[in-house]
Design a protein around this motif. Structure first.
Motif, PDB file in Angstrom:
ATOM      1  N   GLY A  10       0.789  -1.227   0.000  1.00 32.79           N
ATOM      2  CA  GLY A  10       0.000   0.000   0.000  1.00 32.79           C
ATOM      3  C   GLY A  10       0.821   1.277   0.000  1.00 32.79           C
ATOM      4  O   GLY A  10       0.282   2.367   0.171  1.00 32.79           O
ATOM      5  N   HIS A  11       2.136   1.166  -0.193  1.00 28.58           N
ATOM      6  CA  HIS A  11       3.028   2.332  -0.220  1.00 28.58           C
ATOM      7  C   HIS A  11       3.691   2.430  -1.582  1.00 28.58           C
ATOM      8  O   HIS A  11       4.036   1.429  -2.189  1.00 28.58           O
ATOM      9  CB  HIS A  11       4.141   2.198   0.831  1.00 28.58           C
ATOM     10  N   ASP A  37      19.044   4.222  12.672  1.00 28.49           N
ATOM     11  CA  ASP A  37      18.075   5.025  13.425  1.00 28.49           C
ATOM     12  C   ASP A  37      17.365   6.056  12.548  1.00 28.49           C
ATOM     13  O   ASP A  37      16.324   6.581  12.918  1.00 28.49           O
ATOM     14  CB  ASP A  37      18.748   5.705  14.612  1.00 28.49           C
ATOM     15  N   ARG A  38      17.888   6.330  11.367  1.00 32.46           N
ATOM     16  CA  ARG A  38      17.247   7.270  10.434  1.00 32.46           C
ATOM     17  C   ARG A  38      16.183   6.599   9.557  1.00 32.46           C
ATOM     18  O   ARG A  38      15.501   7.281   8.807  1.00 32.46           O
ATOM     19  CB  ARG A  38      18.297   7.896   9.511  1.00 32.46           C
ATOM     20  N   PHE A  39      16.080   5.270   9.628  1.00 32.06           N
ATOM     21  CA  PHE A  39      15.199   4.535   8.730  1.00 32.06           C
ATOM     22  C   PHE A  39      14.218   3.638   9.481  1.00 32.06           C
ATOM     23  O   PHE A  39      14.335   2.410   9.443  1.00 32.06           O
ATOM     24  CB  PHE A  39      16.032   3.707   7.734  1.00 32.06           C
ATOM     25  N   PRO A  40      13.220   4.239  10.139  1.00 37.70           N
ATOM     26  CA  PRO A  40      12.200   3.409  10.783  1.00 37.70           C
ATOM     27  C   PRO A  40      11.379   2.668   9.728  1.00 37.70           C
ATOM     28  O   PRO A  40      11.510   2.922   8.524  1.00 37.70           O
ATOM     29  CB  PRO A  40      11.348   4.433  11.542  1.00 37.70           C
ATOM     30  N   GLU A  41      10.537   1.753  10.152  1.00 36.35           N
ATOM     31  CA  GLU A  41       9.814   0.869   9.243  1.00 36.35           C
ATOM     32  C   GLU A  41       8.900   1.619   8.266  1.00 36.35           C
ATOM     33  O   GLU A  41       8.631   1.134   7.179  1.00 36.35           O
ATOM     34  CB  GLU A  41       8.994  -0.142  10.036  1.00 36.35           C
ATOM     35  N   ASP A  42       8.429   2.810   8.637  1.00 33.83           N
ATOM     36  CA  ASP A  42       7.586   3.558   7.697  1.00 33.83           C
ATOM     37  C   ASP A  42       8.424   4.330   6.672  1.00 33.83           C
ATOM     38  O   ASP A  42       7.884   4.932   5.758  1.00 33.83           O
ATOM     39  CB  ASP A  42       6.615   4.487   8.433  1.00 33.83           C
ATOM     40  N   PHE A  43       9.753   4.283   6.796  1.00 33.22           N
ATOM     41  CA  PHE A  43      10.661   4.885   5.820  1.00 33.22           C
ATOM     42  C   PHE A  43      11.267   3.829   4.905  1.00 33.22           C
ATOM     43  O   PHE A  43      11.560   4.097   3.750  1.00 33.22           O
ATOM     44  CB  PHE A  43      11.812   5.605   6.522  1.00 33.22           C
ATOM     45  N   MET A  44      11.472   2.611   5.452  1.00 37.01           N
ATOM     46  CA  MET A  44      12.154   1.559   4.715  1.00 37.01           C
ATOM     47  C   MET A  44      11.771   0.213   5.305  1.00 37.01           C
ATOM     48  O   MET A  44      11.629   0.071   6.509  1.00 37.01           O
ATOM     49  CB  MET A  44      13.667   1.746   4.853  1.00 37.01           C
ATOM     50  N   GLY A  99      22.334 -11.677  -8.990  1.00 33.37           N
ATOM     51  CA  GLY A  99      22.334 -12.771  -8.032  1.00 33.37           C
ATOM     52  C   GLY A  99      22.405 -12.276  -6.605  1.00 33.37           C
ATOM     53  O   GLY A  99      23.402 -12.495  -5.939  1.00 33.37           O
ATOM     54  N   ARG A 100      21.389 -11.626  -6.152  1.00 26.26           N
ATOM     55  CA  ARG A 100      21.382 -11.076  -4.797  1.00 26.26           C
ATOM     56  C   ARG A 100      21.288 -12.174  -3.763  1.00 26.26           C
ATOM     57  O   ARG A 100      20.587 -13.150  -3.942  1.00 26.26           O
ATOM     58  CB  ARG A 100      20.195 -10.122  -4.633  1.00 26.26           C
ATOM     59  N   ARG A 101      21.962 -11.974  -2.665  1.00 28.60           N
ATOM     60  CA  ARG A 101      21.900 -12.926  -1.550  1.00 28.60           C
ATOM     61  C   ARG A 101      20.837 -12.536  -0.544  1.00 28.60           C
ATOM     62  O   ARG A 101      20.354 -13.366   0.209  1.00 28.60           O
ATOM     63  CB  ARG A 101      23.243 -12.980  -0.837  1.00 28.60           C
ATOM     64  N   LYS A 102      20.510 -11.258  -0.495  1.00 30.83           N
ATOM     65  CA  LYS A 102      19.522 -10.753   0.462  1.00 30.83           C
ATOM     66  C   LYS A 102      18.364 -10.138  -0.298  1.00 30.83           C
ATOM     67  O   LYS A 102      18.523  -9.648  -1.416  1.00 30.83           O
ATOM     68  CB  LYS A 102      20.151  -9.695   1.374  1.00 30.83           C
ATOM     69  N   LEU A 103      17.217 -10.134   0.354  1.00 30.97           N
ATOM     70  CA  LEU A 103      16.041  -9.507  -0.246  1.00 30.97           C
ATOM     71  C   LEU A 103      16.226  -7.990  -0.286  1.00 30.97           C
ATOM     72  O   LEU A 103      16.877  -7.412   0.581  1.00 30.97           O
ATOM     73  CB  LEU A 103      14.797  -9.875   0.553  1.00 30.97           C
ATOM     74  N   SER A 104      15.639  -7.358  -1.274  1.00 31.71           N
ATOM     75  CA  SER A 104      15.760  -5.915  -1.448  1.00 31.71           C
ATOM     76  C   SER A 104      15.086  -5.141  -0.327  1.00 31.71           C
ATOM     77  O   SER A 104      14.137  -5.615   0.295  1.00 31.71           O
ATOM     78  CB  SER A 104      15.108  -5.485  -2.767  1.00 31.71           C
ATOM     79  N   PHE A 105      15.565  -3.935  -0.132  1.00 33.82           N
ATOM     80  CA  PHE A 105      14.909  -2.981   0.750  1.00 33.82           C
ATOM     81  C   PHE A 105      14.078  -2.050  -0.111  1.00 33.82           C
ATOM     82  O   PHE A 105      14.482  -1.673  -1.209  1.00 33.82           O
ATOM     83  CB  PHE A 105      15.926  -2.170   1.556  1.00 33.82           C
ATOM     84  N   ALA A 106      12.911  -1.684   0.389  1.00 36.78           N
ATOM     85  CA  ALA A 106      12.020  -0.750  -0.297  1.00 36.78           C
ATOM     86  C   ALA A 106      11.972   0.531   0.531  1.00 36.78           C
ATOM     87  O   ALA A 106      11.843   0.486   1.762  1.00 36.78           O
ATOM     88  CB  ALA A 106      10.627  -1.354  -0.427  1.00 36.78           C
ATOM     89  N   PHE A 107      12.060   1.674  -0.140  1.00 36.37           N
ATOM     90  CA  PHE A 107      12.076   2.973   0.519  1.00 36.37           C
ATOM     91  C   PHE A 107      10.830   3.765   0.158  1.00 36.37           C
ATOM     92  O   PHE A 107      10.536   3.949  -1.019  1.00 36.37           O
ATOM     93  CB  PHE A 107      13.309   3.776   0.090  1.00 36.37           C
ATOM     94  N   THR A 108      10.127   4.241   1.170  1.00 32.24           N
ATOM     95  CA  THR A 108       9.001   5.130   0.942  1.00 32.24           C
ATOM     96  C   THR A 108       9.559   6.515   0.607  1.00 32.24           C
ATOM     97  O   THR A 108      10.776   6.734   0.656  1.00 32.24           O
ATOM     98  CB  THR A 108       8.103   5.228   2.188  1.00 32.24           C
ATOM     99  N   GLU A 109       8.679   7.435   0.324  1.00 33.67           N
ATOM    100  CA  GLU A 109       9.108   8.806   0.027  1.00 33.67           C
ATOM    101  C   GLU A 109       9.987   9.352   1.147  1.00 33.67           C
ATOM    102  O   GLU A 109      11.007   9.987   0.893  1.00 33.67           O
ATOM    103  CB  GLU A 109       7.877   9.699  -0.155  1.00 33.67           C
ATOM    104  N   HIS A 110       9.599   9.103   2.389  1.00 36.30           N
ATOM    105  CA  HIS A 110      10.378   9.614   3.529  1.00 36.30           C
ATOM    106  C   HIS A 110      11.754   8.956   3.594  1.00 36.30           C
ATOM    107  O   HIS A 110      12.744   9.608   3.922  1.00 36.30           O
ATOM    108  CB  HIS A 110       9.617   9.393   4.830  1.00 36.30           C
ATOM    109  N   GLY A 111      11.815   7.669   3.274  1.00 33.98           N
ATOM    110  CA  GLY A 111      13.095   6.979   3.267  1.00 33.98           C
ATOM    111  C   GLY A 111      14.019   7.490   2.180  1.00 33.98           C
ATOM    112  O   GLY A 111      15.221   7.648   2.399  1.00 33.98           O
ATOM    113  N   VAL A 112      13.456   7.754   1.009  1.00 34.94           N
ATOM    114  CA  VAL A 112      14.247   8.319  -0.087  1.00 34.94           C
ATOM    115  C   VAL A 112      14.796   9.678   0.335  1.00 34.94           C
ATOM    116  O   VAL A 112      15.977   9.983   0.121  1.00 34.94           O
ATOM    117  CB  VAL A 112      13.405   8.434  -1.381  1.00 34.94           C
ATOM    118  N   PHE A 113      13.960  10.477   0.957  1.00 34.72           N
ATOM    119  CA  PHE A 113      14.408  11.797   1.423  1.00 34.72           C
ATOM    120  C   PHE A 113      15.541  11.648   2.441  1.00 34.72           C
ATOM    121  O   PHE A 113      16.526  12.371   2.398  1.00 34.72           O
ATOM    122  CB  PHE A 113      13.233  12.564   2.027  1.00 34.72           C
ATOM    123  N   MET A 114      15.417  10.684   3.348  1.00 35.28           N
ATOM    124  CA  MET A 114      16.438  10.486   4.365  1.00 35.28           C
ATOM    125  C   MET A 114      17.763  10.038   3.759  1.00 35.28           C
ATOM    126  O   MET A 114      18.827  10.334   4.299  1.00 35.28           O
ATOM    127  CB  MET A 114      15.955   9.460   5.402  1.00 35.28           C
TER     128      MET A 114
END
Length: 121
Positions: A24-25, A53-60, A82-97
């Protein structure tokens, strides 16, 4: 050339096509952001982990295996590597951070473009 045009270093349609809807984001993936910022995904994620600490769950958040598989199917691309880890997704706030933890000129300029696009969407 206006100041806004000077900051538009990547075509807008490319940026828009890298924004996905997950949980939903509207989000962007770490690998896409790293490419746009001109850094390796590994380096981007190192900076994130050093500044957790700059990336809470609603940021990433990290994608689940099913979200990752679903996204790969939707995009139908073979360039996921060939990634070993799953990707991180960044919301608008995370991108800004990210602009606070990445300190190169390209990242700053691209970040400004992305935030403007997120605001319009």
């Amino acid at each position: 050339m206006t100041a806004k045009q000077k900051l538009s270093i990547i075509p807008e349609n490319i940026l828009v096509n890298k924004i996905y809807e997950i949980r939903g984001h509207k989000v962007m993936l770490d690998s896409d952001l790293a490419e746009l910022y001109g850094v390796e995904t590994k380096r981007l994620n190192e900076q994130i982990h050093r500044n957790q600490d700059r990336f809470p769950e609603d940021f990433m958040f990290q994608l689940t295996e099913s979200e990752w598989q679903n996204l790969k199917t939707q995009i139908a691309t073979s360039s996921w590597g060939g990634r070993r880890k799953l990707s991180f997704a960044f919301t608008e706030h995370g991108v800004f951070m990210l602009s606070n933890v990445l300190n190169n000129q390209q990242a700053i300029q691209v970040n400004i473009q992305i935030v403007r696009i997120f605001t319009r969407l």
